[in-house]
Design a protein around this motif. Structure first.
Motif, mmCIF file in Angstrom:
data_model
loop_
_atom_site.group_PDB
_atom_site.id
_atom_site.type_symbol
_atom_site.label_atom_id
_atom_site.label_comp_id
_atom_site.label_asym_id
_atom_site.label_seq_id
_atom_site.Cartn_x
_atom_site.Cartn_y
_atom_site.Cartn_z
ATOM 1 N N THR A 14 -4.175 18.462 -2.344
ATOM 2 C CA THR A 14 -5.136 18.904 -1.324
ATOM 3 C C THR A 14 -5.272 17.762 -0.329
ATOM 4 O OG1 THR A 14 -6.323 20.245 -2.941
ATOM 5 C CG2 THR A 14 -7.509 19.686 -0.909
ATOM 6 N N ARG A 15 -4.972 18.052 0.925
ATOM 7 C CA ARG A 15 -5.011 17.009 1.975
ATOM 8 C C ARG A 15 -6.317 17.114 2.740
ATOM 9 N NH1 ARG A 15 -0.050 19.445 2.590
ATOM 10 N NH2 ARG A 15 -0.744 20.495 4.479
ATOM 11 N N VAL A 16 -7.049 16.013 2.784
ATOM 12 C CA VAL A 16 -8.341 15.979 3.482
ATOM 13 C C VAL A 16 -8.273 14.898 4.547
ATOM 14 C CG1 VAL A 16 -10.832 15.687 3.244
ATOM 15 C CG2 VAL A 16 -9.512 16.690 1.355
ATOM 16 N N THR A 17 -8.225 15.324 5.804
ATOM 17 C CA THR A 17 -8.129 14.378 6.920
ATOM 18 C C THR A 17 -9.475 14.368 7.632
ATOM 19 O OG1 THR A 17 -5.823 15.037 7.164
ATOM 20 C CG2 THR A 17 -6.798 13.760 8.974
ATOM 21 N N THR A 18 -10.169 13.227 7.568
ATOM 22 C CA THR A 18 -11.500 13.162 8.190
ATOM 23 C C THR A 18 -11.424 12.581 9.593
ATOM 24 O OG1 THR A 18 -11.901 11.048 7.102
ATOM 25 C CG2 THR A 18 -12.781 13.010 6.018
ATOM 26 N N GLY A 19 -12.429 12.891 10.388
ATOM 27 C CA GLY A 19 -12.531 12.444 11.768
ATOM 28 C C GLY A 19 -13.611 13.267 12.448
ATOM 29 N N LYS A 20 -13.520 13.412 13.752
ATOM 30 C CA LYS A 20 -14.525 14.213 14.477
ATOM 31 C C LYS A 20 -14.608 15.615 13.855
ATOM 32 C CE LYS A 20 -15.861 15.159 19.281
ATOM 33 N NZ LYS A 20 -16.432 16.464 19.109
ATOM 34 N N VAL A 21 -13.441 16.179 13.593
ATOM 35 C CA VAL A 21 -13.372 17.426 12.807
ATOM 36 C C VAL A 21 -12.577 17.105 11.545
ATOM 37 C CG1 VAL A 21 -12.533 19.810 12.754
ATOM 38 C CG2 VAL A 21 -13.430 18.846 14.899
ATOM 39 N N ASP A 22 -13.137 17.437 10.404
ATOM 40 C CA ASP A 22 -12.425 17.219 9.135
ATOM 41 C C ASP A 22 -11.520 18.414 8.870
ATOM 42 O OD1 ASP A 22 -14.125 14.939 8.668
ATOM 43 O OD2 ASP A 22 -15.660 16.317 7.936
ATOM 44 N N ARG A 23 -10.315 18.131 8.394
ATOM 45 C CA ARG A 23 -9.380 19.220 8.066
ATOM 46 C C ARG A 23 -9.012 19.134 6.587
ATOM 47 N NH1 ARG A 23 -9.133 21.828 12.520
ATOM 48 N NH2 ARG A 23 -9.101 20.682 14.466
ATOM 49 N N ARG A 45 0.835 -1.212 0.000
ATOM 50 C CA ARG A 45 0.000 0.000 0.000
ATOM 51 C C ARG A 45 0.869 1.261 0.000
ATOM 52 N NH1 ARG A 45 -5.722 -1.512 2.072
ATOM 53 N NH2 ARG A 45 -5.570 -3.746 1.681
ATOM 54 N N GLN A 46 1.972 1.224 0.742
ATOM 55 C CA GLN A 46 2.871 2.388 0.752
ATOM 56 C C GLN A 46 3.456 2.623 -0.635
ATOM 57 O OE1 GLN A 46 5.502 1.392 4.002
ATOM 58 N NE2 GLN A 46 3.741 1.392 5.387
ATOM 59 N N HIS A 47 3.833 1.541 -1.293
ATOM 60 C CA HIS A 47 4.410 1.649 -2.638
ATOM 61 C C HIS A 47 3.399 2.244 -3.610
ATOM 62 C CE1 HIS A 47 6.415 0.602 -6.372
ATOM 63 N NE2 HIS A 47 5.310 -0.021 -6.736
ATOM 64 N N ILE A 48 2.169 1.728 -3.565
ATOM 65 C CA ILE A 48 1.133 2.232 -4.479
ATOM 66 C C ILE A 48 0.849 3.704 -4.180
ATOM 67 C CG2 ILE A 48 -1.308 2.045 -5.119
ATOM 68 C CD1 ILE A 48 -1.012 -1.011 -4.597
ATOM 69 N N ALA A 49 0.758 4.039 -2.912
ATOM 70 C CA ALA A 49 0.469 5.437 -2.538
ATOM 71 C C ALA A 49 1.548 6.368 -3.090
ATOM 72 C CB ALA A 49 0.364 5.563 -1.030
ATOM 73 N N ARG A 50 2.791 5.954 -2.997
ATOM 74 C CA ARG A 50 3.881 6.817 -3.508
ATOM 75 C C ARG A 50 3.759 7.013 -5.017
ATOM 76 N NH1 ARG A 50 7.711 4.183 0.524
ATOM 77 N NH2 ARG A 50 7.301 5.567 2.287
ATOM 78 N N GLU A 51 3.364 5.959 -5.724
ATOM 79 C CA GLU A 51 3.178 6.088 -7.176
ATOM 80 C C GLU A 51 2.035 7.057 -7.481
ATOM 81 O OE1 GLU A 51 5.051 4.689 -9.710
ATOM 82 O OE2 GLU A 51 6.343 4.292 -7.978
ATOM 83 N N VAL A 52 0.922 6.918 -6.752
ATOM 84 C CA VAL A 52 -0.235 7.790 -7.007
ATOM 85 C C VAL A 52 0.115 9.242 -6.678
ATOM 86 C CG1 VAL A 52 -2.622 8.295 -6.350
ATOM 87 C CG2 VAL A 52 -1.896 5.917 -6.622
ATOM 88 N N LEU A 53 0.883 9.434 -5.620
ATOM 89 C CA LEU A 53 1.211 10.807 -5.182
ATOM 90 C C LEU A 53 2.126 11.549 -6.156
ATOM 91 C CD1 LEU A 53 1.488 10.273 -1.328
ATOM 92 C CD2 LEU A 53 -0.059 11.824 -2.494
ATOM 93 N N ARG A 54 2.605 10.845 -7.178
ATOM 94 C CA ARG A 54 3.386 11.546 -8.214
ATOM 95 C C ARG A 54 2.499 12.377 -9.131
ATOM 96 N NH1 ARG A 54 8.202 7.750 -9.654
ATOM 97 N NH2 ARG A 54 7.794 8.433 -11.774
ATOM 98 N N LEU A 55 1.188 12.073 -9.135
ATOM 99 C CA LEU A 55 0.261 12.835 -9.969
ATOM 100 C C LEU A 55 0.036 14.220 -9.357
ATOM 101 C CD1 LEU A 55 -1.827 12.521 -12.425
ATOM 102 C CD2 LEU A 55 -3.537 12.317 -10.614
ATOM 103 N N PRO A 56 0.265 15.293 -10.117
ATOM 104 C CA PRO A 56 0.021 16.623 -9.550
ATOM 105 C C PRO A 56 -1.467 16.880 -9.306
ATOM 106 C CG PRO A 56 1.155 16.761 -11.692
ATOM 107 C CD PRO A 56 0.753 15.341 -11.493
ATOM 108 N N ASN A 57 -1.745 17.753 -8.360
ATOM 109 C CA ASN A 57 -3.099 18.252 -8.101
ATOM 110 C C ASN A 57 -4.089 17.193 -7.629
ATOM 111 O OD1 ASN A 57 -2.144 20.765 -8.960
ATOM 112 N ND2 ASN A 57 -2.532 20.193 -11.092
ATOM 113 N N LEU A 58 -3.573 16.206 -6.934
ATOM 114 C CA LEU A 58 -4.430 15.173 -6.340
ATOM 115 C C LEU A 58 -5.201 15.718 -5.147
ATOM 116 C CD1 LEU A 58 -2.408 11.990 -5.356
ATOM 117 C CD2 LEU A 58 -4.400 12.071 -6.842
ATOM 118 N N VAL A 59 -6.334 15.088 -4.862
ATOM 119 C CA VAL A 59 -6.973 15.237 -3.556
ATOM 120 C C VAL A 59 -6.772 13.911 -2.829
ATOM 121 C CG1 VAL A 59 -9.123 15.619 -2.298
ATOM 122 C CG2 VAL A 59 -8.701 16.819 -4.466
#
Ligand SMILES: Nc1ncnc2c1ncn2[C@@H]1O[C@H](COP(=O)(O)OP(=O)(O)OP(=O)(O)O)[C@@H](O)[C@H]1O
Ligand SMILES: Cc1ncsc1CCO
Ligand SMILES: [Mg+2]
Length: 249
Positions: free
Chosen positions: A149-158, A113-127
């Motif tokens: 754009t970083r979206v962290t969900t939980g009790k309060v979403d950031r 999963r870490q490997h795949i995430a790093r590949e996906v994060l090479r795409l510019p302008n991701l959410v």
């Protein structure tokens, strides 16, 4: 409690405007998502006024994504075939400038999963939409991702992008007791990204509506099972008056 605040403030009219554009344009969201969350994700998109397509075959995902308004990649039940579909979706997003939301489910738990995430994060302008554990595990990679754009969900979403940040304090703890509620949030953000060019505003609008739907559903339900059903109904019934009332509270 204040609902949406920070550098920029979204008011009910702004959220309602994004939602109205979803209903008017009916964007299709091409979802490569996990087998657990496929159904709730598709139903949540329909309740929102968008159109789900859940194609997964490696030889057709590009064609399915080309006409879509936005793309969702969720690695919750990634397997050998769906892993091969990911680069096809990334290519369509890159070539067509299509919005892409990435949900790094359980990225903290496996090297694959870490490997795949790093590949996906090479795409510019991701959410990227994840819970706090997932977003913390990716913090280093997110810090160098171009235009993310970083979206962290939980009790309060950031929600944080280069240009804006929002926090959304709506929702209900029952949202953590139904599997796939977070995964479906990513799809709703994607639907909003299809009609709103600022991904931070799109994410804040989607999560405000979803959180308020969660509050309404909790009032109408008897536990996690009925909550899941009520959440779909409440999301389908969100209007500007409801947003204004709940956001003022
Ligand atoms: N304690 C809470 N109180 C209110 N709302 C919450 C709470 N925790 C999560 N939510 C809401 O639930 C939704 C899903 O977020 P969450 O962070 O639980 O996703 P997740 O952990 O990825 O879930 P899953 O992977 O099971 O789909 C978001 O809209 C969020 O605002
Ligand atoms: C339970 C579960 N396992 C893999 S994906 C998923 C859905 C919530 O992310
Ligand atoms: Mg999740």
């Amino acid at each position: 409690m204040s609902a949406v605040m920070a550098m920029d403030r979204l008011d009910a009219a702004r959220v309602a405007s994004v939602l109205a554009r979803v209903v008017e344009n009916r964007p299709r969201v091409q979802c490569l998502t996990n087998t657990v969350a496929q159904n709730i994700t598709a139903n949540m998109l329909l309740a929102f006024g968008a159109i789900p397509s859940m194609a997964i075959h490696v030889d057709e995902v590009a064609a399915m994504a080309e006409g879509a308004g936005a793309i969702l990649i969720n690695i919750g039940t990634i397997n050998a075939e769906s892993e091969l579909a990911i680069p096809k979706l990334l290519e369509v997003a890159r070539e067509r400038g299509k919005p892409l939301v990435f949900d790094p489910v359980f990225v903290e738990l496996s090297p694959l999963r870490q490997h795949i995430a790093r590949e996906v994060l090479r795409l510019p302008n991701l959410v990227v939409r994840g819970n706090a554990t997932e977003m913390t595990a990716l913090a280093f990679d997110l810090a160098s991702a171009e235009g993310v754009t970083r979206v962290t969900t939980g009790k309060v979403d950031r929600i944080e992008s280069g240009a804006a940040s929002f926090s959304v304090a709506h929702g209900h703890p029952l949202m953590t007791k139904v599997t796939g509620v977070g995964c479906a949030a990513g799809a709703l953000i994607a639907a909003c990204c299809a009609v709103e060019k600022d991904p931070a505003i799109a994410a804040a609008a989607a999560l405000t509506a979803y959180g308020i739907a969660g509050e309404i559903a909790a009032e109408r339900s008897r536990g996690p099972g009925s909550f899941a059903v009520e959440l779909v109904d409440a999301l389908a019934g969100i209007d500007e008056a409801t947003l204004a009332q709940r956001m003022a509270g």
